[in-house]
Scaffold this active site. Structure first.
Site, mmCIF file in Angstrom:
data_model
loop_
_atom_site.group_PDB
_atom_site.id
_atom_site.type_symbol
_atom_site.label_atom_id
_atom_site.label_comp_id
_atom_site.label_asym_id
_atom_site.label_seq_id
_atom_site.Cartn_x
_atom_site.Cartn_y
_atom_site.Cartn_z
ATOM 1 N N LEU A 635 0.839 -1.200 0.000
ATOM 2 C CA LEU A 635 0.000 0.000 0.000
ATOM 3 C C LEU A 635 0.873 1.248 0.000
ATOM 4 C CD1 LEU A 635 -2.654 1.585 0.361
ATOM 5 C CD2 LEU A 635 -2.387 1.261 2.835
ATOM 6 N N ASP A 636 1.591 1.443 1.098
ATOM 7 C CA ASP A 636 2.485 2.581 1.256
ATOM 8 C C ASP A 636 3.738 2.055 1.955
ATOM 9 O OD1 ASP A 636 3.777 4.924 1.782
ATOM 10 O OD2 ASP A 636 2.279 5.730 3.167
ATOM 11 N N PRO A 637 4.731 1.602 1.177
ATOM 12 C CA PRO A 637 4.932 1.864 -0.252
ATOM 13 C C PRO A 637 4.235 0.827 -1.148
ATOM 14 C CG PRO A 637 6.815 0.693 0.602
ATOM 15 C CD PRO A 637 5.901 0.898 1.774
ATOM 16 N N ARG A 754 5.369 13.836 1.720
ATOM 17 C CA ARG A 754 4.633 12.589 1.931
ATOM 18 C C ARG A 754 4.332 12.496 3.429
ATOM 19 N NH1 ARG A 754 5.064 7.841 -1.244
ATOM 20 N NH2 ARG A 754 5.704 6.737 0.646
#
Length: 957
Positions: A635-637, A754
């Site tokens: 997802l993130d990353p 971010r």
């Protein structure tokens, strides 16, 4: 009674004694002898055929490989030349053959079913195994020289029956060029077909064009009729009847041989202009729509030495592995149609790989240009490919199966690596008919026979039972003998090696083995996605038996075992050695250890975690091992990269630039289940969540670098985030955002941030925990695992420097003072039970102890749902000076009866990347991130099918 017929009489009647017998009196009852040239011919009514003493015999077999096959190796004109020279020619009857049987009879041939009397049998396509006669010489296109799997049973029968096989494809001159081929007519038919298909494809995309009036090649009696239809089309193009929304049409032809020349003959019936391959980028943008642009690409236009040296034809022929092709980057992106007619050797570089097509097929986007109502733009420049070489898995990698005259076209969707028999939808139209010339059978047969005839005597004189070494043949013919005397000839013994290699590969492909390390919350959707393919077997290795078994029990092609990678490295080595792919879902600090083992055993690997410096340091070793290690596909990353790069590439490819990038992402409980002071819950170890609150951060804001030191200052920099107002969110910077300027290629951006999303109040309450000393990572004497029992109330007193028997009201006042008088912070500690008389499970430090406590206290219960929110805010400036802001929102809810949102958004992208790696859609070696279009584009498309979809909004400034 003997009838004498003079040679002139024979010539007058016909060209064979059988025909004379057929024309003479049926009262012949005995034995008749005819003297003609070298042979003595005998005829008897008691025998169904005539025997020849001293005459050579050649048989032309019936073609039965396809209902469309109407060609023959020799036309009646060639047969006439043979019979005049005394050669007996037998022709199997066929009403499908383009030349009628009577034409061969008139040329002196004998039409009969039984051709077993002939020692030499020639045809065009492969011979069915049951039709192969032993101890004969056969000549046809066998399609065995690359150990093509479909034709290996036929080759086995040829060896078993002592057949001498001569393959037209290997009849080459001293310059290595084929001397007998249907290439020109393959090119002619191929070009007619693809122009026909182009008209249908453009119609499906919303464009009526002059190409609609060109039919398939087999609809025309001959190529002349087809040429007239193409000329009519060209007349309309010259008059400006092509829709301008299509833009300039560019046709790229690979090679300059017979195939290319035949295709060019048809192309030249249109208004055309030849351009150099290096000028294609300019032509594709600025060319006219009143003509078609053609570019003939030779080897030296796209092949380059890997060491940077110049192209050398002789060296390339000997060592093709020393070269790479830039066709996919320098030529294909600017082509509307590609006509491929080049021969491909196994070790040669491909002109188009599967990843190449994913890049080429990306949508075109020109947002600063006004759109025309009713004139839809094309999804991408490349519209059609005619692969006349028809070599599955060859120079065009994704073309794994030929099309047919019945179904001449397929639509290849690069994002899914799938083919469909449609004209509408995403993809490129492909025509790859392996018997293309049979659509023009009369002309193709005549031309082929002309090329074959100079070698026909050597073929006729072949004796299958004679040792191959003793045969005196023309070098062109002898070099084309693949099998003789029950074995492969020396030049073709390599076919057996290829077969063994293919057999080994096929055995491995029957059950591809995937090793999944870890059985945490994301493993279930990952395993479920992979095991939809029954050819895959997944082994889940987990330190906890129950977790692994719970995942494995959901699928029939999954098994589980217990493995602690820290205690049994030798078992891990063994598991990796038996796997085709390793997916590590372990904590991130284990990935480098697993990666090193994968490199040692040359196994590909997937992980959803960040590519740490330790992982990046393994890039060269992974490249040398020839393996791929894909990172950051969660997802993130992960999804954050995919959505960002899709937007960035669309903008920059159309001349725009990125001026700002602000991105937030967070995994949260659904609002109705965010019922605690942190507004947060855990389905996994919360250690990383709490640690990130203590980290430093760095970002770029309006051209100025902002920095926050570690130690918890980060929580003082939370900002309200109102893009989804109903969620009451806040966000704070996440680690070092500056590295993404280069990683994303957004060097012009003045703002790059971010951040992490939480419900409002999270950061303030984390500051409360920090001020109380509960996030201290250093060991505390009171929390020693072997020390005396202690409650949370007692420990809080210790942290405040008080005795353990302090009154509750005094404890509350001291806590309130420590948290700077914020009643909400005190309430948060009380609600979390941190002032209760409840025993602590001591784990050494306040941080580890609190982490363990919160993992249990704030765990998801029952059917509580979680939520994933991601937001990209992207500033854009276009070449004309206009500005735009794009907002990309992703909101995914967990399924109370299925997977959590976090499990889906981490497990599915990792599984999709794994499947792509297995199917060679990802071919780059080393440490790989999903930053390129051939990776992110298909991943996003496939995530949409799993319900993971983003919403994009654009605002002009």
């Amino acid at each position: 009674m003997i009838w004498k017929v003079t040679v002139p009489a024979v010539k007058l009647l016909c060209h064979s004694p059988e025909s004379i017998v057929q024309k003479c009196s049926p009262k012949w009852t005995s034995f008749h002898i005819f003297k003609r040239l070298k042979g003595t011919y005998h005829y008897s009514k008691s025998r169904p055929s005539i025997s020849y003493d001293g005459a050579k015999t050649l048989a032309i077999r019936r073609e039965d490989a396809s209902i469309w096959e109407r060609r023959a190796p020799l036309a009646p004109s060639h047969v006439r030349k043979l019979t005049k020279r005394g050669v007996r020619v037998l022709v199997q009857p066929s009403n499908r053959r383009a030349y009628p049987s009577q034409a061969y009879v008139n040329a002196g041939a004998v039409i009969q079913e039984d051709i077993s009397d002939s020692p030499v049998i020639i045809g065009v396509k492969q011979v069915p195994i049951d039709s192969l006669l032993p101890n004969k010489t056969y000549v046809f296109f066998s399609h065995t020289i690359k150990a093509q799997e479909d034709n290996m049973p036929m080759l086995d029968a040829i060896l078993e029956r002592n057949v001498r096989l001569i393959d037209y494809e290997k009849m080459v001159g001293s310059n290595g060029q084929r001397v007998v081929a249907f290439g020109r007519y393959a090119g002619i038919a191929g070009m007619i077909n693809i122009l026909h298909g182009l008209g249908l494809r453009l119609l499906a995309l919303g464009h009526h064009t002059p190409f609609m009036h060109i039919g398939p090649a087999h609809n025309y009696r001959n190529s002349g009729m087809a040429r007239q239809a193409v000329r009519d089309c060209g007349y309309e193009i010259a008059l400006g009847m092509m829709p301008r929304s299509i833009g300039p049409l560019t046709v790229v032809l690979t090679g300059s041989g017979n195939v290319s020349q035949g295709a060019q003959e048809i192309l030249q019936e249109l208004p055309y202009e030849y351009v150099d391959p290096k000028d294609l980028p300019q032509v594709s943008q600025m060319g006219s729509t009143n003509k078609v642009y053609a570019s003939v690409v030779s080897r030296d236009d796209h092949l380059f030495r890997k060491d940077g040296g110049r192209f050398d034809m002789e060296e390339f022929e000997q060592h093709p592995d020393r070269y790479y092709s830039n066709f996919a980057t320098a030529i294909a992106p600017f082509a509307s149609i590609i006509i491929n007619g080049i021969y491909w050797a196994v070790s040669s570089p491909r002109i188009l790989t599967i990843p190449d097509m994913k890049r080429i097929m990306q949508p075109q986007n020109t947002p600063w240009l006004p759109s025309s109502v009713g004139s839809p733009s094309l999804p991408h420049r490349l519209l059609a490919i005619c692969d006349i070489s028809a070599d599955p898995g060859g120079s065009i990698e994704f073309m794994t199966e030929c099309t047919t005259i019945d179904t001449p076209f397929c639509l290849y969707d690069a994002d899914y690596n799938k083919q469909s028999e449609k004209f509408s939808g995403p993809g490129v139209l492909v025509c790859s008919i392996d018997n293309m010339p049979t659509q023009l059978p009369l002309e193709a047969t005549e031309a082929f026979g002309d090329m074959l005839f100079p070698y026909i005597d050597d073929i006729i004189n072949s004796e299958a039972n004679k040792p191959f070494e003793e045969e005196r043949m023309h070098p062109v013919v002898k070099g084309a003998v693949i099998a003789s005397n029950g074995k492969l000839t020396p030049n073709f013994e390599y076919i057996m090696d290829l077969r063994r290699m293919r057999a080994t590969e096929a055995a491995g492909e029957k059950s591809t083995s995937i090793l999944v390390l870890g059985a945490g919350y994301v493993s279930s959707p990952l395993v479920e996605y992979l095991t939809r393919d029954q050819s895959l077997h997944v082994t889940v290795a987990s330190a906890l038996h129950g977790q692994g078994e719970a995942v494995a029990n959901k699928s029939s092609n999954t098994s589980s075992l217990v493995l602690d990678v820290t205690k049994r490295p030798e078992q891990l080595d063994e598991l990796i050695s038996k796997s085709d792919l390793v997916i590590s879902l372990l904590p991130y600090h284990f990935h480098p250890m697993v990666a090193k083992k994968c490199i040692e055993q040359k196994k590909n690997m997937i992980t959803a975690s960040y590519a740490s410096p330790e992982m990046k340091a393994l890039h060269s070793a992974a490249c040398e091992a020839g393996i791929t290690i894909v990172n950051e596909v969660g997802l993130d990353p992960g999804i954050d990269h995919l959505l960002a790069m899709e937007c960035f590439d669309q903008v920059t490819s159309n001349g725009g630039k990125i001026t700002s990038f602000v991105s937030y992402c967070g995994g949260l409980p659904a609002p109705e289940h965010a019922d605690n002071p942190l507004g947060y819950k855990f389905s996994w170890n919360p250690r990383s969540v709490l640690l990130n609150c203590l980290k430093s951060a760095r970002w770029l804001e309006n051209g100025e670098v902002k920095e926050i030191p570690d130690g918890g200052v980060l929580m003082d920099n939370a900002a309200e985030v109102d893009f989804l107002r109903a969620f009451n969110l806040e966000g704070y910077p996440n680690r070092d955002s500056l590295i993404y300027k280069d990683m994303y290629g957004i060097t012009n951006a003045h703002t790059v941030l971010r951040g992490t999303l939480r419900y409002r109040g999270f950061c303030d309450n984390m500051k409360c925990l920090l001020k109380m000393g509960l996030l201290d990572t250093k060991p505390h004497p009171s929390l020693h695992p072997k020390g005396p029992e202690i409650t949370w109330k007692q420990f809080m007193c210790t942290l405040l420097g008080q005795k353990e028997d302090i009154l509750p009201i005094n404890l509350r006042n001291l806590v309130l003072e420590r948290v700077e008088g914020h009643e909400s912070r005190l309430a948060a500690l009380e609600t979390l039970g941190l002032l209760d008389d409840k025993l602590i499970e001591k784990l050494g430090s306040p941080f580890e102890t609190l982490t363990n406590y919160l993992a249990q206290r704030l765990a998801f219960r029952g059917k509580e749902q979680d939520l994933v929110i991601m937001r990209h805010n992207i500033g854009i400036e276009w070449p004309n000076g206009s500005k735009e802001v794009r907002d990309i929102n992703l909101v995914v809810y967990g399924d109370p009866n299925g997977y959590s949102a976090m499990a889906k958004t981490v497990g599915y992208p990792a599984a999709i990347a794994a499947k792509m790696l297995l199917e060679e859609e990802i071919q780059k070696r080393g440490i790989v991130l999903p930053m390129t279009t051939e990776i992110y584009s298909p991943m996003l498309k496939r995530l949409q099918k799993e319900g993971i979809c983003s919403i994009e909004k654009s605002t002009k400034l």
